[in-house]
Each structure stands twice: as C-alpha cells, then as structure tokens.
Design a protein around this motif. Structure first.
Motif, PDB file in Angstrom:
ATOM      1  N   LEU A 118     -47.666  10.447  96.117  1.00 29.00           N
ATOM      2  CA  LEU A 118     -48.315  10.657  97.415  1.00 29.00           C
ATOM      3  C   LEU A 118     -48.148   9.394  98.243  1.00 29.00           C
ATOM      4  O   LEU A 118     -48.313   8.284  97.719  1.00 29.00           O
ATOM      5  CB  LEU A 118     -49.791  10.961  97.193  1.00 29.00           C
ATOM      6  N   ILE A 119     -47.811   9.541  99.518  1.00 25.73           N
ATOM      7  CA  ILE A 119     -47.709   8.362 100.387  1.00 25.73           C
ATOM      8  C   ILE A 119     -48.575   8.555 101.626  1.00 25.73           C
ATOM      9  O   ILE A 119     -48.805   9.680 102.069  1.00 25.73           O
ATOM     10  CB  ILE A 119     -46.257   8.060 100.814  1.00 25.73           C
ATOM     11  N   THR A 120     -49.054   7.440 102.153  1.00 23.78           N
ATOM     12  CA  THR A 120     -49.822   7.431 103.394  1.00 23.78           C
ATOM     13  C   THR A 120     -49.283   6.313 104.277  1.00 23.78           C
ATOM     14  O   THR A 120     -48.569   5.430 103.801  1.00 23.78           O
ATOM     15  CB  THR A 120     -51.323   7.166 103.126  1.00 23.78           C
ATOM     16  N   PRO A 121     -49.641   6.315 105.557  1.00 27.62           N
ATOM     17  CA  PRO A 121     -49.291   5.164 106.398  1.00 27.62           C
ATOM     18  C   PRO A 121     -50.022   3.924 105.892  1.00 27.62           C
ATOM     19  O   PRO A 121     -51.018   4.025 105.165  1.00 27.62           O
ATOM     20  CB  PRO A 121     -49.797   5.578 107.794  1.00 27.62           C
ATOM     21  N   PRO A 122     -49.561   2.731 106.258  1.00 31.27           N
ATOM     22  CA  PRO A 122     -50.236   1.494 105.828  1.00 31.27           C
ATOM     23  C   PRO A 122     -51.722   1.515 106.189  1.00 31.27           C
ATOM     24  O   PRO A 122     -52.110   1.927 107.286  1.00 31.27           O
ATOM     25  CB  PRO A 122     -49.495   0.410 106.617  1.00 31.27           C
ATOM     26  N   GLY A 123     -52.542   1.105 105.248  1.00 28.68           N
ATOM     27  CA  GLY A 123     -53.983   1.087 105.487  1.00 28.68           C
ATOM     28  C   GLY A 123     -54.675   2.391 105.155  1.00 28.68           C
ATOM     29  O   GLY A 123     -55.905   2.459 105.161  1.00 28.68           O
ATOM     30  N   ASN A 124     -53.887   3.458 104.887  1.00 29.01           N
ATOM     31  CA  ASN A 124     -54.445   4.755 104.511  1.00 29.01           C
ATOM     32  C   ASN A 124     -55.591   5.157 105.447  1.00 29.01           C
ATOM     33  O   ASN A 124     -56.749   5.333 105.019  1.00 29.01           O
ATOM     34  CB  ASN A 124     -54.932   4.700 103.061  1.00 29.01           C
ATOM     35  N   ASP A 186     -50.814  12.108 107.991  1.00 28.67           N
ATOM     36  CA  ASP A 186     -51.745  11.248 107.262  1.00 28.67           C
ATOM     37  C   ASP A 186     -51.289  11.034 105.833  1.00 28.67           C
ATOM     38  O   ASP A 186     -51.651  10.037 105.200  1.00 28.67           O
ATOM     39  CB  ASP A 186     -53.140  11.893 107.233  1.00 28.67           C
ATOM     40  N   ALA A 187     -50.504  11.985 105.328  1.00 32.78           N
ATOM     41  CA  ALA A 187     -50.042  11.890 103.947  1.00 32.78           C
ATOM     42  C   ALA A 187     -48.818  12.768 103.751  1.00 32.78           C
ATOM     43  O   ALA A 187     -48.608  13.748 104.477  1.00 32.78           O
ATOM     44  CB  ALA A 187     -51.140  12.312 102.973  1.00 32.78           C
ATOM     45  N   GLY A 188     -48.027  12.414 102.765  1.00 32.05           N
ATOM     46  CA  GLY A 188     -46.864  13.219 102.422  1.00 32.05           C
ATOM     47  C   GLY A 188     -46.617  13.130 100.937  1.00 32.05           C
ATOM     48  O   GLY A 188     -46.997  12.136 100.291  1.00 32.05           O
ATOM     49  N   ILE A 189     -45.986  14.143 100.385  1.00 30.09           N
ATOM     50  CA  ILE A 189     -45.638  14.137  98.966  1.00 30.09           C
ATOM     51  C   ILE A 189     -44.128  14.011  98.865  1.00 30.09           C
ATOM     52  O   ILE A 189     -43.389  14.883  99.330  1.00 30.09           O
ATOM     53  CB  ILE A 189     -46.155  15.399  98.258  1.00 30.09           C
ATOM     54  N   VAL A 190     -43.682  12.909  98.274  1.00 29.86           N
ATOM     55  CA  VAL A 190     -42.259  12.587  98.193  1.00 29.86           C
ATOM     56  C   VAL A 190     -41.951  12.098  96.783  1.00 29.86           C
ATOM     57  O   VAL A 190     -42.827  12.037  95.920  1.00 29.86           O
ATOM     58  CB  VAL A 190     -41.873  11.496  99.215  1.00 29.86           C
ATOM     59  N   TYR A 191     -40.716  11.735  96.540  1.00 32.16           N
ATOM     60  CA  TYR A 191     -40.351  11.125  95.268  1.00 32.16           C
ATOM     61  C   TYR A 191     -40.721   9.643  95.280  1.00 32.16           C
ATOM     62  O   TYR A 191     -40.793   9.004  96.338  1.00 32.16           O
ATOM     63  CB  TYR A 191     -38.850  11.263  95.015  1.00 32.16           C
ATOM     64  N   THR A 192     -40.924   9.098  94.094  1.00 33.09           N
ATOM     65  CA  THR A 192     -41.236   7.669  94.006  1.00 33.09           C
ATOM     66  C   THR A 192     -40.109   6.824  94.598  1.00 33.09           C
ATOM     67  O   THR A 192     -40.368   5.751  95.158  1.00 33.09           O
ATOM     68  CB  THR A 192     -41.459   7.255  92.541  1.00 33.09           C
TER      69      THR A 192
END
Length: 255
Positions: A118-124, A186-192
C-alpha cells in the motif's frame, strides 16, 4: 564551350555516383540492424530498460524496442496481430492465456517475483493505518480486474474480509502509482518495486500476508517472432545471472 559543358556533365555524373554509393552504404547499414520487439508488463519498465541497453551493448547492430502495458492488454495486442518477439508477463494467468491461444513458442520461464504493498502520498494525509477499514471513504486507486496487480489485490481483499471501494481502477500498475505521486489519490495498491521506484514521493505500508502469495513473472518467445534465435538470446539474458542481478537491484525477488 563544349569542353566546359563536358567537364560539368562529368562532374555531375561523378557526384551522382558518390551520392548513390553513400545511399547504398546507408541501406547496407540499415540491413545490418536487427530490431527485437519486447512486450513487457508495466512493472518491469525500469529493469527491462536497463536489460535492453545491456543486450544492445553486447549485440552490436541490435535494437531492442520495448512496449510496456498491463499484461492482459499486451496479450490482447499480441492476439490481435501486433508484431512482437518476446512477452514478459506479471503473472502466470495471462501467460497461460497466451499459451492457450497459440501465441507462445516453447515453454515460458519464470524469472522474478513481486508482492503488493500500500502506498500513500508523503505524510499520509488521509491517516491510513494499513490494508484495513481505514481505507473506507478515502480516494483509493487500484488496478483493474484482469490486470495482474488487480487480480492479486482482489484476492488479498477477499482473504482479509475487506470490501474495497476504489475511486479509480487503472489498466497498469504504474498508473496507480502516478495517481498517488500526483496527489490525485490518498492511497494506491502497487507492487513493492513500484514503491521503491517512487522513492520519497510515496510512503509504503506493508500488507500483511502479501508475501505469502507473490506474483510470479514468466517470459517467453512468441510463436510469430521473425527472429526466434535472437528472441531466445534476450530471454536467456533476462533469466541468466546478470539479468537476475539487475532485477534484484530493482527489488524483484527470485523465481
């Protein structure tokens, strides 16, 4: 006057011959150049760009043309007659489809693995705590169904008993990453590997259990390749020690 005209005519003829020789030389050079077309999953963009450069350096006169997209879309293109020599998929399901449709020559070879995160922008800024209910009501972006990262995302959500409500579903994982790095999500699901490639532009939150069901990447020579020997050479370079070292450098696991 006649002598001058003759000299001028001779000069013109000589120039014509020189131009013709030069043109012939260019044609010869063009004939010596071989083009290898590789269709690869979007998540392979960085390592395959490096691998293609290495292959060109090791094989003078060879140009590797890379086309990156979601694996399902690539199979659609190949099935539709798009000229290509090699196909590298981000999952076995889409490679199996290519095999079933007679698009592949020989046996595909597994060469890498990848897991979701899971990834978010900096600072979540949305305060997301993980792959859980904190995603509810957020601008979540995932891969579309049929795309390897989309299939894996849905499988993880089902095993976690989580009902995802994405605001957008993308045809390739790099587009999911782009939505997050641009601030559109706000969030995305991607590969590591995508999270690694994004660097400080994202924050990564590991997904529990993702490592238990990694995506396995197969590569194969295509049945309509006009230069199968060269295509096999490229496949061997990807699956060999040097190729695997490049892939590991971008965060891919071994097959």
């Amino acid at each position: 006057m006649r002598r001058a005209a003759t000299a001028a005519l001779g000069a013109a003829v000589g120039l014509s011959v020189l131009v013709g020789c030069s043109s012939g030389g260019d044609d010869d050079n063009a004939a010596d150049t071989r083009t290898l077309t590789v269709f690869a999953a979007a998540s392979l963009t960085d390592p395959f760009t490096e691998l293609a450069e290495d292959f060109e350096e090791a094989n003078p006169g060879v140009e590797v043309r890379l086309s990156f997209d979601g694996s399902s879309g690539l199979v659609d293109q190949i099935a539709g007659g798009a000229p290509a020599d090699v196909f590298a998929s981000a999952d076995e399901k889409n490679m199996d489809r290519a095999v079933d449709e007679g698009l592949v020559a020989g046996e595909p070879v597994l060469f890498a693995t990848n897991v979701l995160t899971l990834i978010t922008p900096p600072g979540n800024p949305a305060g997301i705590t993980g792959f859980d209910e904190s995603l509810d009501g957020t601008r979540l972006v995932i891969c579309a169904e049929g795309v390897p990262c989309g299939n894996a995302t849905r499988a993880l959500a089902e095993s976690a008993g989580l009902e995802l409500q994405p605001v957008s579903e993308e045809s390739k994982v790099t587009d999911v990453r782009g939505k997050v790095t641009s601030g559109e999500a706000d969030a995305g699901i991607v590969y590591t590997t995508d999270a690694t490639a994004a660097g400080d532009a994202v924050e990564a939150i590991p997904i529990a259990g993702a490592e238990d069901s990694p995506n396995r990447y197969p590569i194969a020579v295509l049945s309509r390749s006009e230069q199968p020997d060269l295509a096999q050479q490229f496949l061997d370079s990807v699956t060999g020690p040097d190729g695997r070292a490049v892939l590991a450098g971008y965060g891919f696991g071994g097959a």
